[in-house]
Scaffold this motif. Structure first.
Motif, short mmCIF file in Angstrom:
data_model
loop_
_atom_site.label_atom_id
_atom_site.label_comp_id
_atom_site.label_asym_id
_atom_site.label_seq_id
_atom_site.Cartn_x
_atom_site.Cartn_y
_atom_site.Cartn_z
N LYS A 1 -6.27 3.14 -0.31
CA LYS A 1 -6.81 1.78 0.32
C LYS A 1 -7.65 2.16 1.61
CE LYS A 1 -5.02 -0.63 -3.06
NZ LYS A 1 -6.01 -1.24 -3.99
N GLU A 2 -8.12 1.15 2.15
CA GLU A 2 -8.82 1.44 3.31
C GLU A 2 -8.52 0.40 4.21
OE1 GLU A 2 -13.15 1.08 2.73
OE2 GLU A 2 -13.17 3.25 2.20
N ILE A 3 -7.98 0.75 5.41
CA ILE A 3 -7.45 -0.15 6.60
C ILE A 3 -8.66 -0.20 7.48
CG2 ILE A 3 -5.82 -0.56 8.34
CD1 ILE A 3 -3.85 0.69 6.67
N CYS B 1 0.49 7.15 5.01
CA CYS B 1 1.00 7.07 3.49
C CYS B 1 2.42 6.78 3.65
CB CYS B 1 0.89 8.34 2.61
SG CYS B 1 2.11 9.83 3.22
N ILE C 1 0.91 -1.19 0.00
CA ILE C 1 0.20 0.04 -0.02
C ILE C 1 0.93 1.30 0.03
CG2 ILE C 1 -1.66 1.21 1.46
CD1 ILE C 1 -2.95 -1.28 2.43
N CYS D 1 -1.03 4.61 0.24
CA CYS D 1 -1.80 5.65 0.93
C CYS D 1 -2.95 4.84 1.39
CB CYS D 1 -2.15 6.67 0.21
SG CYS D 1 -1.09 6.88 -1.28
N ALA D 2 -3.22 5.54 2.67
CA ALA D 2 -4.39 4.76 3.25
C ALA D 2 -5.46 5.60 4.21
CB ALA D 2 -4.32 3.35 4.21
N SER D 3 -6.77 5.16 4.24
CA SER D 3 -7.48 5.99 4.97
C SER D 3 -7.85 4.95 6.20
CB SER D 3 -8.95 6.15 4.32
OG SER D 3 -9.90 6.90 5.18
#
Length: 343
Positions: free
Chosen positions: A170-172, A137, A84, A86-88
């Motif tokens: 992406k979502e975590i 990120c 990944i 970057c993630a929200s």
């Protein structure tokens, strides 16, 4: 302090940047959350072991947040195991109580979730949460967009939007951030301001964007993806909504498209540039334009019922249209939204 002792004994390397004592204060002109995040992230960038193959990860959090016990391990594993950039990260405000601050934060989180659901319904490429205390990120993506901005508010929105133009957000969902519901007037909008406004009874808070705004957005996004001829786009946009057409004229869409086509060699490049132009900020501008000119905001729970139906979310309340529901029912609405977004 017992908490501080636990942190020291945990083995974590803790760094502190003094940006508040006399002589080290941030300049008033640019002081704010954006600059604070930027200073910390830029300093961390110099401390990473860039010879390591493991991901060098920036994780943004606020001082008054709490997190799930698996917070760090889940994020680190997600970045390294799934490559990944970057993630929200999943977030949930505390809604256990029934006091006025809890009512305020339920109202605000419903507002945030509803907009997210609306973007999902419309198939927007910018359908992700933009919460500053719940984003991450890697160093590669951070350097690619030239770092964090210095905005005093909405730094999270602009940061993630800029990242999303080059990387997938992406979502975590297995790690959870629990943001504070404190009121604040330090910034012109956001959690603190909305909670403070709710508690002051300054305006009617139980309103949401009319779902018809997202119907128009959905049709426009589909049109933009399917068509490259600018005159055809404008003609069909006018058929979708005269106000959509006026919005595009106001944004000089014909000139923009001419430039995109002129500077793109393939249909893929044209499509990518169209998405970059009609970004998260312009999406929000369109929704606000439609709100201000044709579709006024409507009762929060009327809007939710319509959006739930559009997304095939099964939820029964036996409520009368135009009413504001009890806090217990509001919590059920919010939990249903969380369940839909996080699976």
């Amino acid at each position: 302090d017992e908490t501080l002792k636990k942190i020291i004994l945990s083995g974590l390397n803790i760094g502190v940047i003094d940006a508040s004592s006399r002589g080290n204060e941030l300049p008033n002109k640019v002081a704010g959350v954006g600059l604070a995040r930027k200073i910390g992230m830029d300093c961390a960038l110099k401390l990473f072991d860039h010879s390591s193959k493991k991901k060098k990860i920036f994780i943004c959090l606020d001082a008054d947040c709490t997190v799930s016990k698996n917070y760090l391990t889940e994020i680190v594993d997600a970045f390294n195991n799934n490559n990944i950039n970057c993630a929200s990260i999943r977030y949930e405000h505390n809604i256990k109580n029934n006091d006025e601050e809890t009512k305020a934060i339920i109202c605000y989180e419903i507002f945030l979730r509803y907009y997210h659901l609306g973007l999902l319904f419309a198939n927007s490429p910018y359908a992700f949460a933009t919460i500053g205390s719940a984003m991450a990120c890697d160093a590669e993506s951070y350097m690619h967009i030239e770092g964090m901005n210095k905005k005093k508010a909405a730094e999270d929105f602009y940061f993630l939007e800029k990242l999303s133009k080059s990387f997938d957000i992406k979502e975590i969902n297995n790690a959870i951030v629990y943001p504070s519901a404190r009121k604040s007037w330090r910034v012109p909008f956001g959690t603190g301001q909305r909670v403070g406004r709710f508690l002051s009874n300054e305006k009617v808070e139980y309103l949401l964007h009319n779902p018809k705004c997202f119907e128009i957005l959905k049709k426009y996004i589909f049109l933009l993806a399917e068509e490259n001829n600018v005159q055809t786009i404008m003609s069909k946009a006018k058929n979708i909504s005269l106000h959509l057409y006026k919005f595009l004229v106001d944004k000089k869409f014909i000139k923009v498209m001419d430039g995109i086509i002129k500077n793109s060699k393939t249909k893929g490049q044209i499509h990518k540039q169209k998405i970059k132009w009609f970004d998260g900020f312009k999406t929000l501008k369109l929704i606000h334009y439609l709100r201000d000119n044709v579709y006024l905001d409507i009762n929060m729970f009327d809007a939710l019922d319509e959006m739930f139906e559009k997304l095939n979310i099964k939820f029964e309340t036996n409520r009368q249209k135009g009413t504001i529901l009890s806090i217990d029912i509001q919590k059920k609405y919010l939990i249903e939204m969380r369940n839909y977004l996080y699976g």
